[in-house]
Design an enzyme around this catalytic site. Structure first.
Site, PDB file in Angstrom:
ATOM      1  N   ARG A   1       0.861  -1.195   0.000  1.00  0.00           N
ATOM      2  CA  ARG A   1       0.000   0.000   0.000  1.00  0.00           C
ATOM      3  C   ARG A   1       0.895   1.242   0.000  1.00  0.00           C
ATOM      4  O   ARG A   1       1.609   1.486   0.965  1.00  0.00           O
ATOM      5  CB  ARG A   1      -0.901  -0.013   1.243  1.00  0.00           C
ATOM      6  CG  ARG A   1      -1.689   1.263   1.379  1.00  0.00           C
ATOM      7  CD  ARG A   1      -2.685   1.265   2.541  1.00  0.00           C
ATOM      8  NE  ARG A   1      -3.242   2.604   2.596  1.00  0.00           N
ATOM      9  CZ  ARG A   1      -3.175   3.428   3.635  1.00  0.00           C
ATOM     10  NH1 ARG A   1      -2.622   3.037   4.767  1.00  0.00           N
ATOM     11  NH2 ARG A   1      -3.662   4.635   3.552  1.00  0.00           N
TER      12      ARG A   1
ATOM     13  N   HIS B   1      -2.510  11.044   0.745  1.00  0.00           N
ATOM     14  CA  HIS B   1      -2.007  10.819   2.103  1.00  0.00           C
ATOM     15  C   HIS B   1      -1.398  12.148   2.580  1.00  0.00           C
ATOM     16  O   HIS B   1      -0.189  12.256   2.788  1.00  0.00           O
ATOM     17  CB  HIS B   1      -0.994   9.673   2.123  1.00  0.00           C
ATOM     18  CG  HIS B   1      -0.792   9.049   3.476  1.00  0.00           C
ATOM     19  ND1 HIS B   1      -0.894   7.693   3.708  1.00  0.00           N
ATOM     20  CD2 HIS B   1      -0.484   9.583   4.678  1.00  0.00           C
ATOM     21  CE1 HIS B   1      -0.633   7.430   4.987  1.00  0.00           C
ATOM     22  NE2 HIS B   1      -0.389   8.572   5.598  1.00  0.00           N
TER      23      HIS B   1
ATOM     24  N   GLU C   1      -7.050   8.537   6.281  1.00  0.00           N
ATOM     25  CA  GLU C   1      -7.360   9.127   7.588  1.00  0.00           C
ATOM     26  C   GLU C   1      -7.807  10.585   7.515  1.00  0.00           C
ATOM     27  O   GLU C   1      -7.088  11.487   7.971  1.00  0.00           O
ATOM     28  CB  GLU C   1      -6.135   9.059   8.509  1.00  0.00           C
ATOM     29  CG  GLU C   1      -5.664   7.679   8.818  1.00  0.00           C
ATOM     30  CD  GLU C   1      -4.677   7.661   9.978  1.00  0.00           C
ATOM     31  OE1 GLU C   1      -4.456   8.707  10.617  1.00  0.00           O
ATOM     32  OE2 GLU C   1      -4.136   6.582  10.255  1.00  0.00           O
TER      33      GLU C   1
ATOM     34  N   ASN D   1      -7.385   2.055   9.750  1.00  0.00           N
ATOM     35  CA  ASN D   1      -6.082   2.201  10.413  1.00  0.00           C
ATOM     36  C   ASN D   1      -6.351   2.248  11.897  1.00  0.00           C
ATOM     37  O   ASN D   1      -7.069   3.138  12.365  1.00  0.00           O
ATOM     38  CB  ASN D   1      -5.408   3.525  10.035  1.00  0.00           C
ATOM     39  CG  ASN D   1      -4.937   3.542   8.588  1.00  0.00           C
ATOM     40  OD1 ASN D   1      -5.066   2.562   7.871  1.00  0.00           O
ATOM     41  ND2 ASN D   1      -4.368   4.665   8.183  1.00  0.00           N
TER      42      ASN D   1
ATOM     43  N   TYR E   1      -4.463   1.674  15.745  1.00  0.00           N
ATOM     44  CA  TYR E   1      -3.255   1.388  16.504  1.00  0.00           C
ATOM     45  C   TYR E   1      -3.528   1.162  17.986  1.00  0.00           C
ATOM     46  O   TYR E   1      -2.747   0.541  18.672  1.00  0.00           O
ATOM     47  CB  TYR E   1      -2.278   2.576  16.416  1.00  0.00           C
ATOM     48  CG  TYR E   1      -1.677   2.837  15.050  1.00  0.00           C
ATOM     49  CD1 TYR E   1      -2.423   3.367  14.005  1.00  0.00           C
ATOM     50  CD2 TYR E   1      -0.332   2.569  14.812  1.00  0.00           C
ATOM     51  CE1 TYR E   1      -1.862   3.630  12.768  1.00  0.00           C
ATOM     52  CE2 TYR E   1       0.247   2.833  13.577  1.00  0.00           C
ATOM     53  CZ  TYR E   1      -0.520   3.354  12.558  1.00  0.00           C
ATOM     54  OH  TYR E   1       0.045   3.612  11.333  1.00  0.00           O
TER      55      TYR E   1
ATOM     56  N   GLU F   1      -3.443  -0.060   8.132  1.00  0.00           N
ATOM     57  CA  GLU F   1      -2.235   0.324   8.890  1.00  0.00           C
ATOM     58  C   GLU F   1      -2.342  -0.215  10.304  1.00  0.00           C
ATOM     59  O   GLU F   1      -3.324   0.039  10.996  1.00  0.00           O
ATOM     60  CB  GLU F   1      -2.099   1.844   9.022  1.00  0.00           C
ATOM     61  CG  GLU F   1      -1.398   2.535   7.908  1.00  0.00           C
ATOM     62  CD  GLU F   1      -1.297   4.034   8.119  1.00  0.00           C
ATOM     63  OE1 GLU F   1      -1.000   4.468   9.248  1.00  0.00           O
ATOM     64  OE2 GLU F   1      -1.540   4.759   7.142  1.00  0.00           O
TER      65      GLU F   1
END
Ligand code: BGC
Length: 581
Positions: A107, A152, A198, A335, A337, A415
């Site tokens: 990606r 991005h 995002e 994404n 985390y 991600e």
């Protein structure tokens, strides 16, 4: 008696509406149990990168500057992006690094100003077109599937100067032109596109580097980003899909907001509201009813009224626009985390952190009311106090999205990664046992999402291939599977120990019982759920110990059977409760 059953029925329906979207992950032993097994055939394993963070060549050919080039060239900053990891010249090596890690997908993002130097299609930088053609061909020749992000965060600086950036409606059309160009030029080989990476981060947290303390511009920016996304999706759907047969999605990020007390409706509601402001702001128009979440519309209005602002700064979509937005994604990239614990407070209070030991997202949601945010007792942070170890957030968020929005299309974890504070001129931390722990646990949660929760998850992308330019932090927060030597002009890359482990997970498509890394994972498992495993990420450079993680024979926690048993028992208890007269 009929009334009694009706009451039970309504309570059950209500319960499903507010509680069904939250997986019960409070039983830590069950939650953290290792699960063996493999992901579905064709699962994509890759890494993710972003143009500004790796390409360099910031003014090579006829490339125009992006807002990040502008920012990094301010006198107080270091222009790390000028060379970055030099991927503009070393793309073949990037591809080989994927091959050496047994990955079947990559990606990456396209830099808009590398193709259109001033953001418009009046001039096209042929060098930029050649670069992406070469990269895509190299991937194809090596059997690696590209997943391409159109945006991005590196907005052409000229569009900022001329129009102020995303706050201006003109950007919707500009983005459509750019997307159309990419579909036309690369779409014969690229089958997976995502429009934005995002939006929450570059709108709420960054705001195109505009000073916007009262958030009026940010709401407007978001509005245009959603419209631009919908426009790009329709462009593909109308003019390219039948010939190219690809798919277009969007990558939305979210911290997973877990209710403090699952049995407390107020906490569940507060967590839902937190998720609506974080995730739903962008997701609800696209995978929900085409509009902003109701709670967001109400809270923004009410919180502004309190400040004597009679017009809500949240723009409105027309009925036609809502129809146009709705359903504009073929898949969702998530994404994720980390997580936060959310509890309810009085709605007169703005979202606020419980204490100041962690980076709170509340400051970026000034109109969210009645929410208190914290991290769990005993959680540990990794590299920066934004990122707290919470692998179960993967299951939490995927389940939430599926239930809340009745979402039935595929998911990709676009991600997932762990960074460590690091001084770029220090010797490399190649023995990154913390990153091995991270991928053992987070990838295992992806497996659980598929096997235990039945989620249609089709890919996992590690953030990131090699240590890169972590935006404003430069190379001092390192997330790579490979170390990049930022003191060396050729940006030499060296595999870390985690690269081998992640490669093994990818090669074996997960955690089949007989795989060597599964034996290791079982041995490390308990240690990987302890703070000491992640402590080095916070301390900057530490001498590699060269010894594997200290994990003697650790008895593995009860695995899938126990989870299933708990599940069946749970269903029985509910049935008995509901069926008893
Ligand atoms: C972004 C990346 C960033 C990573 C780590 C993600 O939100 O998409 O560009 O480097 O987080 O901070």
């Amino acid at each position: 008696m009929t009334a009694f059953y009706w009451t039970i029925f309504l309570l059950a329906a209500l319960c499903r509406k507010t509680g069904g979207q939250f997986l019960d992950l409070k039983n830590i032993t069950a939650r953290d149990a290792f699960l063996s097994g493999t992901l579905p055939d064709g699962f994509l394993w890759g890494t993710a990168t972003a143009a500004f963070q790796i390409e360099g060549g910031w003014d090579s050919g006829e490339k125009g500057p992006s807002i990040w080039d502008w920012y990094s060239h301010l006198p107080q900053n270091v222009p790390w992006g000028d060379v970055a990891t030099d991927s503009y010249h070393k793309y073949k090596e990037d591809v080989q690094m994927h091959v050496n890690t047994s990955l079947n997908s990559y990606r990456f993002s396209i830099s808009w100003p590398r193709l259109f130097p001033d953001g418009t299609n009046t001039t096209i930088n042929q060098y930029g077109v050649d670069y992406y053609n070469n990269l895509i061909n190299e991937l194809q020749n090596n059997g690696i599937e590209p997943l391409v992000t159109l945006y991005h965060w590196d907005l052409p600086q000229k569009l900022k100067e001329r129009y102020g950036g995303w706050v201006n409606d003109t950007l919707v059309e500009m983005f459509e032109n750019y997307a159309r160009f990419c579909f036309t030029t690369f779409g014969d080989r690229v089958k997976y596109w995502t429009t934005f990476n995002e939006p929450w981060s570059f709108v709420a947290a960054l705001g195109d580097f505009n000073n916007d303390p009262d958030y009026t511009m940010k709401y407007k920016m978001a509005h245009n980003v959603i419209r631009a996304h919908a426009r790009a999706w329709h462009t593909y759907d109308d003019d390219f899909r039948s010939a190219q047969n690809g798919s277009v999605g969007i990558v939305i990020s979210s911290i997973w907001g877990e209710p403090a007390d699952l049995h407390n409706p107020a906490d569940r509601q507060a967590a839902t509201n937190y998720m609506e402001f974080f995730f739903g702001w962008f997701a609800n128009p696209i995978i929900g009813n085409g509009d902003y979440p109701d709670v967001m519309k109400r809270m923004v209005r009410e919180s502004r009224l309190k400040q004597n602002q009679t017009v809500s700064p949240l723009p409105e979509f027309t009925e036609e626009e809502k129809m146009y937005n709705k359903g504009t994604t073929d898949f969702l990239g998530i994404n994720t985390y980390t997580a936060r614990i959310i509890s309810a407070t009085n709605e007169t209070q703005t979202c606020h952190p419980d204490n100041h030991n962690f980076a709170s997202a509340c400051g970026f949601m000034p109109d969210l009311m009645g929410v208190k945010e914290t991290v769990g007792p005993g959680w540990f942070y990794m590299g920066s106090n934004i990122f707290w170890f919470a692998p179960w957030n993967i299951r939490g968020i995927l389940h939430f999205v599926r239930e809340r929005y009745r979402y039935t299309k595929p998911f990709y974890l676009s991600e997932v990664g762990i960074g460590e504070t690091y001084k770029y001129h220090s010797p490399p931390n190649l023995n990154d046992t913390w990153r091995m722990c991270f991928y053992m646990t987070y990838a295992n949660e992806a497996l659980k999402a598929v096997k235990l929760d039945g989620v249609d998850l089709r890919g996992f992308y590690a953030w990131t291939l090699m240590d890169n330019v972590e935006w404003g932090s430069g190379p001092d927060l390192a997330f790579g599977l490979y170390h990049t030597n930022f003191t060396h002009p050729s940006r030499k890359r060296t595999p870390k120990r985690s690269q081998g482990l992640y490669g093994s997970i990818a090669r074996e498509n997960g955690f089949p019982d007989n795989a060597i890394h599964v034996r290791m994972t079982r041995e490390w498992w308990q240690w990987c759920h302890m703070d000491e495993a992640y402590a080095p990420t916070r301390h900057g450079y530490v001498e590699p110990t060269n010894k594997p993680a200290p994990c003697p024979s650790v008895s593995t926690a009860p695995a899938a059977q126990s989870l299933m048993f708990t599940g069946i028992l749970g269903i029985l208890v509910v049935l008995v409760a509901f069926c008893s007269p």
